[in-house]
Design a protein around this motif. Structure first.
Motif, PDB file in Angstrom:
ATOM      1  N   LEU A  15      86.335 -25.441 -12.037  1.00  0.00           N
ATOM      2  CA  LEU A  15      87.445 -25.720 -11.131  1.00  0.00           C
ATOM      3  C   LEU A  15      87.690 -27.223 -10.999  1.00  0.00           C
ATOM      4  O   LEU A  15      88.839 -27.677 -10.985  1.00  0.00           O
ATOM      5  CB  LEU A  15      87.183 -25.103  -9.755  1.00  0.00           C
ATOM      6  N   LEU A  48      88.388 -16.183 -13.338  1.00  0.00           N
ATOM      7  CA  LEU A  48      89.415 -16.919 -12.605  1.00  0.00           C
ATOM      8  C   LEU A  48      90.822 -16.416 -12.956  1.00  0.00           C
ATOM      9  O   LEU A  48      91.686 -16.307 -12.090  1.00  0.00           O
ATOM     10  CB  LEU A  48      89.307 -18.420 -12.900  1.00  0.00           C
ATOM     11  N   TRP A  53      93.693 -17.126 -10.149  1.00  0.00           N
ATOM     12  CA  TRP A  53      93.501 -18.551  -9.883  1.00  0.00           C
ATOM     13  C   TRP A  53      93.989 -19.402 -11.052  1.00  0.00           C
ATOM     14  O   TRP A  53      94.353 -20.562 -10.870  1.00  0.00           O
ATOM     15  CB  TRP A  53      92.033 -18.862  -9.646  1.00  0.00           C
ATOM     16  N   VAL A  54      93.933 -18.836 -12.254  1.00  0.00           N
ATOM     17  CA  VAL A  54      94.223 -19.563 -13.490  1.00  0.00           C
ATOM     18  C   VAL A  54      95.190 -18.737 -14.329  1.00  0.00           C
ATOM     19  O   VAL A  54      95.132 -17.509 -14.316  1.00  0.00           O
ATOM     20  CB  VAL A  54      92.902 -19.798 -14.273  1.00  0.00           C
ATOM     21  N   LEU A  74      95.429 -24.166 -13.573  1.00  0.00           N
ATOM     22  CA  LEU A  74      95.355 -23.549 -12.252  1.00  0.00           C
ATOM     23  C   LEU A  74      96.750 -23.153 -11.782  1.00  0.00           C
ATOM     24  O   LEU A  74      97.724 -23.869 -12.027  1.00  0.00           O
ATOM     25  CB  LEU A  74      94.753 -24.534 -11.244  1.00  0.00           C
ATOM     26  N   GLY A  78      95.764 -21.121  -6.812  1.00  0.00           N
ATOM     27  CA  GLY A  78      94.434 -21.383  -7.354  1.00  0.00           C
ATOM     28  C   GLY A  78      94.018 -22.825  -7.138  1.00  0.00           C
ATOM     29  O   GLY A  78      92.863 -23.107  -6.808  1.00  0.00           O
ATOM     30  N   ALA A  79      94.957 -23.749  -7.300  1.00  0.00           N
ATOM     31  CA  ALA A  79      94.652 -25.175  -7.091  1.00  0.00           C
ATOM     32  C   ALA A  79      94.301 -25.436  -5.630  1.00  0.00           C
ATOM     33  O   ALA A  79      93.355 -26.172  -5.332  1.00  0.00           O
ATOM     34  CB  ALA A  79      95.830 -26.037  -7.529  1.00  0.00           C
ATOM     35  N   ALA A  82      90.913 -23.984  -5.083  1.00  0.00           N
ATOM     36  CA  ALA A  82      89.926 -24.780  -5.836  1.00  0.00           C
ATOM     37  C   ALA A  82      89.585 -26.070  -5.091  1.00  0.00           C
ATOM     38  O   ALA A  82      88.424 -26.488  -5.067  1.00  0.00           O
ATOM     39  CB  ALA A  82      90.448 -25.100  -7.229  1.00  0.00           C
TER      40      ALA A  82
END
Length: 105
Positions: A15, A48, A53-54, A74, A78-79, A82
């Motif tokens: 991440l 992820l 998230w990705v 991301l 997700g970012a 993270a």
């Protein structure tokens, strides 16, 4: 986006690499930047991506020689998550203090 059940050090490292980049990263690049083996990084990336998230896509650079690369980025959610995960991990590392060694008597 789904929450991750377990977030280990390898996940935090992946991440962090993805957060530090404004462009997509490919798997081997992430492996080199984290110092983790492919057997750790690729399962993390897969988890992820399944959790939302990705996102990933195949590199379409036709001028580049060699095999195609899978590029990872991301998502917006997700970012944000993270950043929270990495901040929590950084706080945990700085607040941990080893206990004093015990001397056998």
């Amino acid at each position: 986006m789904e929450p991750l059940g377990r977030i280990g050090k390898a996940t935090v490292d992946v991440l962090a690499v993805l957060l530090d980049s404004e462009r997509p990263r490919w798997g081997l690049e992430i492996i080199k930047l984290t110092g983790r083996p492919s057997g750790s990084v690729y399962p993390v990336l897969d988890r992820l991506e399944r959790a939302g998230w990705v996102t990933s896509q195949w590199d379409d650079d036709s001028d580049r020689r060699g095999p195609r690369r899978r590029m990872y980025r991301l998502t917006a959610d997700g970012a944000a998550e993270a950043r929270r995960v990495c901040a929590r991990a950084a706080t945990a590392r700085t607040s941990w203090r080893p206990s004093s060694p015990r001397v056998a008597r």
